[in-house]
Design a protein around this motif. Structure first.
Motif, PDB file in Angstrom:
ATOM      1  N   PHE A  30       0.853  -1.179   0.000  1.00 24.52           N
ATOM      2  CA  PHE A  30       0.000   0.000   0.000  1.00 24.52           C
ATOM      3  C   PHE A  30       0.894   1.235   0.000  1.00 24.52           C
ATOM      4  O   PHE A  30       1.987   1.208   0.571  1.00 24.52           O
ATOM      5  CB  PHE A  30      -0.862   0.059   1.267  1.00 24.52           C
ATOM      6  N   ALA A  31       0.411   2.325  -0.580  1.00 29.39           N
ATOM      7  CA  ALA A  31       1.138   3.586  -0.500  1.00 29.39           C
ATOM      8  C   ALA A  31       0.147   4.729  -0.663  1.00 29.39           C
ATOM      9  O   ALA A  31      -0.897   4.587  -1.312  1.00 29.39           O
ATOM     10  CB  ALA A  31       2.222   3.671  -1.575  1.00 29.39           C
ATOM     11  N   VAL A  32       0.481   5.880  -0.060  1.00 32.23           N
ATOM     12  CA  VAL A  32      -0.428   7.023  -0.107  1.00 32.23           C
ATOM     13  C   VAL A  32       0.358   8.317   0.006  1.00 32.23           C
ATOM     14  O   VAL A  32       1.395   8.373   0.667  1.00 32.23           O
ATOM     15  CB  VAL A  32      -1.476   6.934   1.031  1.00 32.23           C
ATOM     16  N   VAL A  33      -0.152   9.353  -0.632  1.00 29.09           N
ATOM     17  CA  VAL A  33       0.374  10.707  -0.458  1.00 29.09           C
ATOM     18  C   VAL A  33      -0.756  11.677  -0.780  1.00 29.09           C
ATOM     19  O   VAL A  33      -1.634  11.385  -1.594  1.00 29.09           O
ATOM     20  CB  VAL A  33       1.596  10.973  -1.373  1.00 29.09           C
ATOM     21  N   ASP A  60       2.213  -3.989  -6.661  1.00 31.31           N
ATOM     22  CA  ASP A  60       3.635  -4.310  -6.636  1.00 31.31           C
ATOM     23  C   ASP A  60       4.458  -3.029  -6.773  1.00 31.31           C
ATOM     24  O   ASP A  60       4.205  -2.209  -7.659  1.00 31.31           O
ATOM     25  CB  ASP A  60       3.941  -5.268  -7.805  1.00 31.31           C
ATOM     26  N   ARG A  61       5.433  -2.852  -5.868  1.00 27.27           N
ATOM     27  CA  ARG A  61       6.324  -1.681  -5.865  1.00 27.27           C
ATOM     28  C   ARG A  61       5.581  -0.352  -5.673  1.00 27.27           C
ATOM     29  O   ARG A  61       6.033   0.712  -6.111  1.00 27.27           O
ATOM     30  CB  ARG A  61       7.167  -1.629  -7.139  1.00 27.27           C
ATOM     31  N   ALA A  62       4.450  -0.388  -4.982  1.00 24.94           N
ATOM     32  CA  ALA A  62       3.701   0.850  -4.733  1.00 24.94           C
ATOM     33  C   ALA A  62       4.535   1.852  -3.949  1.00 24.94           C
ATOM     34  O   ALA A  62       4.419   3.070  -4.162  1.00 24.94           O
ATOM     35  CB  ALA A  62       2.413   0.535  -3.979  1.00 24.94           C
ATOM     36  N   ALA A  63       5.392   1.356  -3.040  1.00 31.54           N
ATOM     37  CA  ALA A  63       6.226   2.261  -2.242  1.00 31.54           C
ATOM     38  C   ALA A  63       7.209   3.035  -3.107  1.00 31.54           C
ATOM     39  O   ALA A  63       7.622   4.145  -2.740  1.00 31.54           O
ATOM     40  CB  ALA A  63       6.983   1.469  -1.174  1.00 31.54           C
ATOM     41  N   ASP A  64       7.598   2.478  -4.250  1.00 34.87           N
ATOM     42  CA  ASP A  64       8.485   3.182  -5.177  1.00 34.87           C
ATOM     43  C   ASP A  64       7.692   4.131  -6.079  1.00 34.87           C
ATOM     44  O   ASP A  64       8.100   5.269  -6.311  1.00 34.87           O
ATOM     45  CB  ASP A  64       9.253   2.181  -6.046  1.00 34.87           C
ATOM     46  N   VAL A  65       6.551   3.655  -6.564  1.00 38.28           N
ATOM     47  CA  VAL A  65       5.751   4.460  -7.489  1.00 38.28           C
ATOM     48  C   VAL A  65       5.220   5.720  -6.817  1.00 38.28           C
ATOM     49  O   VAL A  65       5.140   6.788  -7.442  1.00 38.28           O
ATOM     50  CB  VAL A  65       4.587   3.614  -8.045  1.00 38.28           C
ATOM     51  N   ILE A  66       4.870   5.627  -5.531  1.00 40.60           N
ATOM     52  CA  ILE A  66       4.241   6.760  -4.848  1.00 40.60           C
ATOM     53  C   ILE A  66       5.172   7.970  -4.789  1.00 40.60           C
ATOM     54  O   ILE A  66       4.711   9.114  -4.680  1.00 40.60           O
ATOM     55  CB  ILE A  66       3.787   6.354  -3.427  1.00 40.60           C
ATOM     56  N   GLN A  67       6.486   7.731  -4.874  1.00 40.27           N
ATOM     57  CA  GLN A  67       7.413   8.858  -4.812  1.00 40.27           C
ATOM     58  C   GLN A  67       7.216   9.799  -5.999  1.00 40.27           C
ATOM     59  O   GLN A  67       7.352  11.018  -5.864  1.00 40.27           O
ATOM     60  CB  GLN A  67       8.857   8.362  -4.769  1.00 40.27           C
ATOM     61  N   ALA A  68       6.886   9.240  -7.160  1.00 39.61           N
ATOM     62  CA  ALA A  68       6.617  10.082  -8.332  1.00 39.61           C
ATOM     63  C   ALA A  68       5.398  10.958  -8.085  1.00 39.61           C
ATOM     64  O   ALA A  68       5.372  12.141  -8.450  1.00 39.61           O
ATOM     65  CB  ALA A  68       6.406   9.208  -9.562  1.00 39.61           C
ATOM     66  N   ALA A  69       4.386  10.389  -7.422  1.00 33.19           N
ATOM     67  CA  ALA A  69       3.187  11.158  -7.097  1.00 33.19           C
ATOM     68  C   ALA A  69       3.503  12.248  -6.083  1.00 33.19           C
ATOM     69  O   ALA A  69       2.980  13.364  -6.161  1.00 33.19           O
ATOM     70  CB  ALA A  69       2.099  10.229  -6.565  1.00 33.19           C
ATOM     71  N   ALA A  70       4.375  11.933  -5.118  1.00 36.20           N
ATOM     72  CA  ALA A  70       4.752  12.915  -4.108  1.00 36.20           C
ATOM     73  C   ALA A  70       5.454  14.112  -4.748  1.00 36.20           C
ATOM     74  O   ALA A  70       5.186  15.271  -4.407  1.00 36.20           O
ATOM     75  CB  ALA A  70       5.654  12.270  -3.058  1.00 36.20           C
ATOM     76  N   VAL A  71       6.365  13.838  -5.671  1.00 39.12           N
ATOM     77  CA  VAL A  71       7.073  14.919  -6.369  1.00 39.12           C
ATOM     78  C   VAL A  71       6.086  15.743  -7.207  1.00 39.12           C
ATOM     79  O   VAL A  71       6.154  16.979  -7.244  1.00 39.12           O
ATOM     80  CB  VAL A  71       8.194  14.352  -7.265  1.00 39.12           C
ATOM     81  N   ALA A  72       5.149  15.054  -7.856  1.00 42.99           N
ATOM     82  CA  ALA A  72       4.168  15.757  -8.697  1.00 42.99           C
ATOM     83  C   ALA A  72       3.307  16.695  -7.851  1.00 42.99           C
ATOM     84  O   ALA A  72       3.047  17.836  -8.247  1.00 42.99           O
ATOM     85  CB  ALA A  72       3.287  14.738  -9.418  1.00 42.99           C
ATOM     86  N   ARG A 105       4.107  17.980  -4.887  1.00 45.78           N
ATOM     87  CA  ARG A 105       4.978  19.036  -4.355  1.00 45.78           C
ATOM     88  C   ARG A 105       5.249  20.120  -5.405  1.00 45.78           C
ATOM     89  O   ARG A 105       5.339  21.309  -5.076  1.00 45.78           O
ATOM     90  CB  ARG A 105       6.299  18.434  -3.879  1.00 45.78           C
ATOM     91  N   CYS A 106       5.351  19.706  -6.643  1.00 46.65           N
ATOM     92  CA  CYS A 106       5.656  20.655  -7.718  1.00 46.65           C
ATOM     93  C   CYS A 106       4.396  21.276  -8.331  1.00 46.65           C
ATOM     94  O   CYS A 106       4.480  22.025  -9.312  1.00 46.65           O
ATOM     95  CB  CYS A 106       6.474  19.969  -8.811  1.00 46.65           C
ATOM     96  N   GLY A 107       3.233  20.957  -7.776  1.00 51.06           N
ATOM     97  CA  GLY A 107       1.999  21.572  -8.249  1.00 51.06           C
ATOM     98  C   GLY A 107       1.514  21.073  -9.590  1.00 51.06           C
ATOM     99  O   GLY A 107       0.772  21.775 -10.293  1.00 51.06           O
ATOM    100  N   MET A 108       1.891  19.849  -9.955  1.00 51.27           N
ATOM    101  CA  MET A 108       1.478  19.318 -11.247  1.00 51.27           C
ATOM    102  C   MET A 108      -0.005  18.963 -11.243  1.00 51.27           C
ATOM    103  O   MET A 108      -0.613  18.713 -10.200  1.00 51.27           O
ATOM    104  CB  MET A 108       2.308  18.074 -11.596  1.00 51.27           C
ATOM    105  N   SER A 109      -0.576  18.924 -12.412  1.00 49.16           N
ATOM    106  CA  SER A 109      -1.981  18.550 -12.575  1.00 49.16           C
ATOM    107  C   SER A 109      -2.081  17.122 -13.115  1.00 49.16           C
ATOM    108  O   SER A 109      -1.083  16.549 -13.572  1.00 49.16           O
ATOM    109  CB  SER A 109      -2.679  19.500 -13.538  1.00 49.16           C
ATOM    110  N   VAL A 110      -3.288  16.583 -13.079  1.00 48.96           N
ATOM    111  CA  VAL A 110      -3.488  15.255 -13.667  1.00 48.96           C
ATOM    112  C   VAL A 110      -3.318  15.328 -15.180  1.00 48.96           C
ATOM    113  O   VAL A 110      -2.990  14.330 -15.826  1.00 48.96           O
ATOM    114  CB  VAL A 110      -4.870  14.680 -13.304  1.00 48.96           C
ATOM    115  N   PHE A 111      -3.516  16.500 -15.763  1.00 52.28           N
ATOM    116  CA  PHE A 111      -3.256  16.675 -17.201  1.00 52.28           C
ATOM    117  C   PHE A 111      -1.765  16.477 -17.484  1.00 52.28           C
ATOM    118  O   PHE A 111      -1.393  15.845 -18.482  1.00 52.28           O
ATOM    119  CB  PHE A 111      -3.709  18.069 -17.652  1.00 52.28           C
ATOM    120  N   ASP A 112      -0.914  17.008 -16.586  1.00 57.01           N
ATOM    121  CA  ASP A 112       0.531  16.831 -16.740  1.00 57.01           C
ATOM    122  C   ASP A 112       0.906  15.356 -16.617  1.00 57.01           C
ATOM    123  O   ASP A 112       1.697  14.828 -17.414  1.00 57.01           O
ATOM    124  CB  ASP A 112       1.286  17.629 -15.677  1.00 57.01           C
ATOM    125  N   LEU A 113       0.361  14.686 -15.603  1.00 63.31           N
ATOM    126  CA  LEU A 113       0.663  13.265 -15.402  1.00 63.31           C
ATOM    127  C   LEU A 113       0.193  12.431 -16.582  1.00 63.31           C
ATOM    128  O   LEU A 113       0.893  11.524 -17.049  1.00 63.31           O
ATOM    129  CB  LEU A 113       0.001  12.751 -14.125  1.00 63.31           C
TER     130      LEU A 113
END
Length: 466
Positions: free
Chosen positions: A356-359, A415-427, A429-437
């Motif tokens: 599990f992972a969350v941000v 699988d590897r959610a703990a690694d993937v969530i870091q990309a979401a955390a950076v997004a 923090r940097c104010g990205m939108s779901v359009f950017d993602l």
């Protein structure tokens, strides 16, 4: 007669992740630092928590894979060598402690470690082994300990904690796990995969209530398929021993029943290690739960005393505590900066399999139909890599601001959610939108592709409501 020692620039109570992060931050600014620690250097995370538990979780997952390789045409067999298993665990703990803590001290001559229990006898004075140490600056990072419950018979029955169970050299034949949160699920699944018959007993109506029900219920189903028995909605009334068994007597919807196993694991959270610190003497205010109350700059109610890590309450994760300690030290030596803590962008993970992972903004009272937000859920079955590695249980939940599409939060089971969530955390923090993602090219095949697919699903929803 007690003698006052030469004051250090900062005295840190505790020797774990938060304490060392603060000590290094202070030493990098030229300060003389005194760390006071009565136990092993490295604290809970290294010695009794993250490192030993995740080591066993990794080995248990490998063993689980070995036992199921025949499905893919690979003839394998394997038995558990407990002596070697626990020897590897101890080796890993020692290696991390030596390389990241004890060995690191040689590079920082301005940091001194004093073995002993620290207790405030005045706001500017700490008693350690009968001697007084004074300073203008203190950082309290003494951590926490496994929380216990006031259940009739529990003390007489005896129980294991998340600390003591990781110090064993044998596996229990059967185990009752009281709790349905992070520690309960990590330990319960891991021990089950290594051969223990596990029953999880939880008072709530579902496991891991901090996460979206669609994710927690998927994991519940997976646990049951692996042979873990789960009892929900149980009010535990009392415990006792009968021969070599532990018995829990509980009630669910006014119906009483009993469960039994060889051992009982209490996994109901973390309590602050504030009871022997002399907080009353120093005037340090505590919360209703007993944690040290701090402001956004990690300052306590007493001038010159800051606190960080588990002793201040959630999020109870090592990197968050380290960040808090660094913020506290910066404010000690540069108060004009007014650095503040904002954990809305602090990611966390649960190291079950899958993870599990969350941000972001998710809370236990999360309402996906709020007028201010739009959310989209993607089943992990949609991600090709999940099929390749045959780990399809899970999903990704993405939340965005309805007005501008700004990414607000992500939850994930996979699988590897703990690694993937870091990309979401950076997004976030940097104010990205779901359009950017949605418009960002991803690696293929990779589980992280699911984050892009979930973002695209959220974009479609936003376009429908605009």
């Amino acid at each position: 007669m007690m003698q006052d020692k030469k004051p250090a620039d900062v005295i840190i109570v505790g020797g774990g992740t938060a304490a060392f992060a603060g000590a290094i931050r202070a030493a990098d600014q030229g300060a003389q630092v005194l760390i006071v620690e009565e136990g092993k250097i490295g604290g809970t995370c290294v010695n009794w928590g993250c490192v030993p538990s995740k080591t066993l979780i990794a080995r248990a997952d490998e063993y689980q894979c070995v036992r199921h390789e025949q499905r893919f045409g690979l003839e394998t067999s394997g038995e558990i060598n407990l002596e070697l298993l626990f020897e590897n665990q101890r080796f890993t703990v020692d290696r991390v402690r030596n390389s990241h803590y004890e060995g690191m001290l040689a590079a920082y001559p301005g940091i001194e470690v004093l073995k002993g229990h620290g207790r405030f006898v005045a706001p500017d004075t700490l008693d350690v082994n009968g001697e007084h140490y004074q300073s203008e600056r203190f950082l309290v990072a003494a951590g926490g300990r496994p929380r216990t419950l006031n259940i009739p018979g529990l003390k007489e029955t005896g129980f294991l904690t998340s600390h003591s169970i990781l110090q064993r050299k044998t596996l229990p034949e059967s185990l009752l796990v009281l709790g349905g949160g992070v520690i309960a699920l990590e330990m319960g699944q891991m021990l089950s995969r290594l051969g223990t018959r596990v029953t999880i007993v939880e008072r709530n109506d579902r496991l891991l209530k901090e996460f979206d029900r669609r994710l927690s219920e998927k994991f519940h189903a997976l646990l049951e398929s692996e042979g873990v028995h789960v009892e929900l909605g149980v009010e535990t009334l009392r415990t006792y021993r009968e021969d070599d068994q532990v018995v829990i007597c509980g009630r669910r919807e006014n119906e009483g029943f009993c469960l039994q196993a060889h051992e009982l694991l209490l996994a109901v959270g973390t309590a602050p290690a504030t009871d022997r610190l002399g907080c009353d003497t120093a005037g340090i205010a505590l919360t209703e739960e007993g944690f040290i109350a701090v402001d956004e700059e990690m300052g306590t109610s007493v001038k010159g005393i800051w606190a960080a890590g588990d002793i201040t309450g959630g999020p109870l994760i090592a990197p968050a505590g380290a960040h808090e300690a660094e913020v506290a030290v910066d404010n000690m030596f540069h108060p004009e900066k007014h650095r503040r803590i904002d954990h809305r962008m602090t990611p966390m993970a649960v190291f079950t399999v899958p993870e599990f992972a969350v941000v972001g903004i998710f809370t236990p009272s999360w309402q996906p139909n709020s007028l201010d937000i739009v959310d989209a859920f993607l089943d992990l079955e949609r991600v090709d890599k999940a099929h390749i590695v045959d780990r399809r249980h899970g999903g990704i939940l993405v939340c965005a601001d309805r007005e501008n599409g700004r990414l607000l939060g992500v939850q994930m089971l996979g699988d590897r959610a703990a690694d993937v969530i870091q990309a979401a955390a950076v997004a976030i923090r940097c104010g990205m939108s779901v359009f950017d993602l949605a418009d960002t090219v991803t690696v293929y095949p990779a589980i992280s592709e699911g984050l892009q697919l979930a973002a695209r699903a959220c974009v479609r929803k936003l376009q429908q409501v605009s």
